[in-house]
Design a protein around this motif. Structure first.
Motif, PDB file in Angstrom:
ATOM      1  N   UNK A  80      60.825  82.999  24.010  1.00 54.56           N
ATOM      2  CA  UNK A  80      61.000  82.707  25.408  1.00 54.56           C
ATOM      3  C   UNK A  80      60.204  81.500  25.451  1.00 54.56           C
ATOM      4  N   UNK A  81      59.262  81.092  24.374  1.00 53.62           N
ATOM      5  CA  UNK A  81      58.412  79.735  24.838  1.00 53.62           C
ATOM      6  C   UNK A  81      58.749  78.731  23.933  1.00 53.62           C
ATOM      7  N   UNK A  82      59.390  78.656  22.537  1.00 55.15           N
ATOM      8  CA  UNK A  82      59.818  77.533  22.123  1.00 55.15           C
ATOM      9  C   UNK A  82      60.751  76.666  22.696  1.00 55.15           C
ATOM     10  N   UNK A  83      60.760  75.530  22.529  1.00 54.39           N
ATOM     11  CA  UNK A  83      61.935  74.639  23.174  1.00 54.39           C
ATOM     12  C   UNK A  83      62.731  74.092  21.848  1.00 54.39           C
ATOM     13  N   UNK A  84      62.422  74.017  20.494  1.00 53.77           N
ATOM     14  CA  UNK A  84      63.151  73.704  19.480  1.00 53.77           C
ATOM     15  C   UNK A  84      62.549  74.520  18.276  1.00 53.77           C
ATOM     16  N   UNK A  85      63.607  74.658  17.449  1.00 47.03           N
ATOM     17  CA  UNK A  85      63.055  75.292  16.249  1.00 47.03           C
ATOM     18  C   UNK A  85      62.518  74.480  15.191  1.00 47.03           C
ATOM     19  N   UNK A  86      61.605  75.073  14.505  1.00 47.97           N
ATOM     20  CA  UNK A  86      61.122  74.374  13.340  1.00 47.97           C
ATOM     21  C   UNK A  86      61.182  75.022  11.956  1.00 47.97           C
ATOM     22  N   UNK A  87      60.969  74.368  10.859  1.00 47.17           N
ATOM     23  CA  UNK A  87      61.313  74.808   9.796  1.00 47.17           C
ATOM     24  C   UNK A  87      62.848  74.481   9.081  1.00 47.17           C
ATOM     25  N   UNK A  88      62.936  74.791   7.901  1.00 42.47           N
ATOM     26  CA  UNK A  88      64.312  74.477   7.601  1.00 42.47           C
ATOM     27  C   UNK A  88      65.536  75.923   7.738  1.00 42.47           C
ATOM     28  N   UNK A  89      66.374  75.422   8.132  1.00 40.04           N
ATOM     29  CA  UNK A  89      67.564  76.511   8.368  1.00 40.04           C
ATOM     30  C   UNK A  89      67.302  77.616   9.382  1.00 40.04           C
ATOM     31  N   UNK A  90      66.621  76.939  10.556  1.00 43.08           N
ATOM     32  CA  UNK A  90      66.160  77.710  11.671  1.00 43.08           C
ATOM     33  C   UNK A  90      67.001  77.374  12.983  1.00 43.08           C
ATOM     34  N   UNK A  91      67.279  78.168  13.875  1.00 41.26           N
ATOM     35  CA  UNK A  91      67.514  78.211  15.213  1.00 41.26           C
ATOM     36  C   UNK A  91      67.110  79.088  16.145  1.00 41.26           C
ATOM     37  N   UNK A  92      66.885  79.009  17.337  1.00 38.06           N
ATOM     38  CA  UNK A  92      66.521  79.723  18.430  1.00 38.06           C
ATOM     39  C   UNK A  92      67.589  80.737  19.140  1.00 38.06           C
ATOM     40  N   UNK A  93      66.982  81.740  19.442  1.00 42.82           N
ATOM     41  CA  UNK A  93      67.775  82.701  20.371  1.00 42.82           C
ATOM     42  C   UNK A  93      66.756  83.121  21.625  1.00 42.82           C
ATOM     43  N   UNK A  94      67.252  82.207  22.621  1.00 42.95           N
ATOM     44  CA  UNK A  94      66.136  82.382  23.928  1.00 42.95           C
ATOM     45  C   UNK A  94      66.776  83.248  24.967  1.00 42.95           C
ATOM     46  N   UNK A  95      68.170  83.745  25.056  1.00 40.81           N
ATOM     47  CA  UNK A  95      68.800  84.582  25.962  1.00 40.81           C
ATOM     48  C   UNK A  95      68.412  86.161  26.005  1.00 40.81           C
ATOM     49  N   UNK A  96      68.999  86.804  26.801  1.00 42.11           N
ATOM     50  CA  UNK A  96      69.059  88.155  26.755  1.00 42.11           C
ATOM     51  C   UNK A  96      68.960  88.795  25.142  1.00 42.11           C
ATOM     52  N   UNK A  97      67.855  89.524  24.941  1.00 37.12           N
ATOM     53  CA  UNK A  97      67.895  90.212  23.514  1.00 37.12           C
ATOM     54  C   UNK A  97      69.281  91.043  23.180  1.00 37.12           C
TER      55      UNK A  97
END
Length: 180
Positions: A80-97
């Motif tokens: 809920x707090x990160x704005x961009x992913x970090x590390x290799x081969x990563x993405x973010x999920x910020x929506x409803x679980x």
């Protein structure tokens, strides 16, 4: 999930000093589990330690092959707090679980693997989102600490797939969730 006999996944402050070293046969299982997956889910707190740990592995380490798997697999960080992913081969999920998990489960591909952390796993369990569990039961009673089942608001029935003891004393219990 590594879990003590009395149901804890970490000490009161997340300590893992109660864990024991895996024997070679158990290590083989740990090393093979990601092979059936193409996606790894992590909570943000877990990702902050997990991703740098495996990306920093020395190539001559005896566990370097496993580390490469962890770096190369697609990782989705739930946050809920990160704005961009970090590390290799990563993405973010910020929506409803529930929505994010449903979207992932409806995609083509291999199994989805979850490594934690405890709060994230608790939310997945409470929502009935985990179809299969591997509990690595460590032969210790730690008396207090972090649990993963306290968020449940209803019973979830499981069916035992296998129970395997290892020389180091760990028993791996594999269950599937009954959806009936």
């Amino acid at each position: 999930m590594r879990i003590s006999v009395d149901g804890f996944v970490g000490g009161p402050n997340g300590e893992e000093d109660w864990d024991i070293k895996s024997d070679e046969t158990l290590w083989q299982l740990i090393n093979e589990l990601p092979d059936s997956s193409d996606t790894l889910l992590l909570g943000r707190k877990m990702a902050e330690g997990f991703i740098p740990h495996f990306e920093g592995f020395e190539s001559d380490s005896p566990r370097a092959g496993f580390a490469r798997k962890m770096v190369n697999i697609q990782k989705i960080i739930f946050t809920r707090t990160l704005d961009k992913p970090f590390g290799k081969n990563t993405s973010l999920a910020k929506g409803d679980l529930a929505d994010e998990i449903a979207k992932l489960k409806n995609q083509n591909g291999k199994d989805i693997l979850v490594y934690g952390g405890a709060g994230f796993v608790s939310s997945l369990i409470a929502g009935g989102h985990i179809d299969e569990f591997y509990f690595f039961v460590i032969p210790v009673l730690i008396n207090k600490g972090i649990r993963i089942f306290d968020m449940l608001d209803k019973r979830q029935k499981l069916s035992l797939i296998s129970a395997t003891p290892y020389e180091c004393g760990v028993a791996v219990l594999r269950y599937k969730l009954n959806n009936d």
